[in-house]
Design an enzyme around this catalytic site. Sequence first.
Site, PDB file in Angstrom:
ATOM      1  N   LYS A  94       0.895  -0.766   0.185  1.00 46.22           N
ATOM      2  CA  LYS A  94       0.009  -0.724   0.003  1.00 46.22           C
ATOM      3  C   LYS A  94       1.680   1.652  -0.300  1.00 46.22           C
ATOM      4  O   LYS A  94       2.063   1.401   0.623  1.00 46.22           O
ATOM      5  CB  LYS A  94      -0.669  -0.265   1.164  1.00 46.22           C
ATOM      6  N   LYS A 119     -13.874  -7.673  -6.253  1.00 46.63           N
ATOM      7  CA  LYS A 119     -14.046  -8.352  -5.266  1.00 46.63           C
ATOM      8  C   LYS A 119     -15.500  -7.941  -4.879  1.00 46.63           C
ATOM      9  O   LYS A 119     -16.793  -6.979  -5.524  1.00 46.63           O
ATOM     10  CB  LYS A 119     -14.068  -6.009  -4.217  1.00 46.63           C
TER      11      LYS A 119
END
EC number: 5.1.1.-
Length: 329
Positions: A152, A248
């Site tokens: 990230k 997702k």
Amino acid sequence: MSGLSMRLAPVSWPLVRPFRIARAEYRTVEALRLELHDGRGNRGRSEALGDDYHGESVASMRRQLEDSRARVEAGIQRVPLIEDFPRGGARHLLDAALWDLEAKRSGVPAWRAAGIGEPRRRVTAFTVGLGDGEELAAELRRVAGFPLLKLKVGGDDPRPLIERVRRTHPDAELILDANAAWSIAQLRSWLPALPGLGVSLLEQPLPPGEDEALADLDHAVPIAADESVDDTATLPPLIGRYDAVNIKLDKAGGLTEALRLADAAGAAGLAVMVGCMGGSSLAMAPAAVLAQRARWIDLDGPLLQREDVSPPIRYEAGWMGFPEPELWG
């Protein structure tokens, strides 16, 4: 499917350490669990966090499901859910529980009903949240030898972080996830260095709505849409701008729609990544079906938590097993 009873319960999973991304920090994972009972000893269950990027929460999902209780318990069907419910976490909870219930009733596993070949274990990314110093060093020690890491990053130059990771993980495949924190100027500045640093995928560098800037961008590292893609309806504007989509189930509204989105992406020449919002092995289980078709997998939710359900999905050194039927599907 008539005579159903729906049960809802919130669940809170403490994380191993605070998890930070470009737009938020999390110390626990707040999820909603759903069970459908058919009165004949069969139970289908699911767990979801919802799509917080679009403002969903455990409370909002619960309200939506409670408002629909009579319709659900009257005998809701899985496929018509796509027409009857808006996409999002509540529909995903119903969809996943119905897949599980169908498998328990019929004896046909969900993966077979979905047209997936015999499942096998797959490599999953381990996500390293934003951090530095000893916190980052400890996280990297924890994943020594893992074959795929997802880093990230925020709005700062990511190259020093990648170089640091490369010193301790020279052979790991790397995914870089900016969570829409970059500008087009930053992307143009940092992108050329990524192939030499061994980055195999760049996830959502620009904010949704700025995707058109990618159309003429020269890039050697594939770029995947995440925040820009939800379901099949959101795919067409991304074709020709992205190389892959991160699917997702919380965003798509369930495995049924996610499989359709994967088909549409493949037909458009886009690679498929399957990701998650977090959660236990129960939350990962439906996505494990789609993962059998994916190029990249990011289903590490249980690895970020202190606790998990039983029986859990087996994770070993960056490899993810397939859920046992007792867990789901």
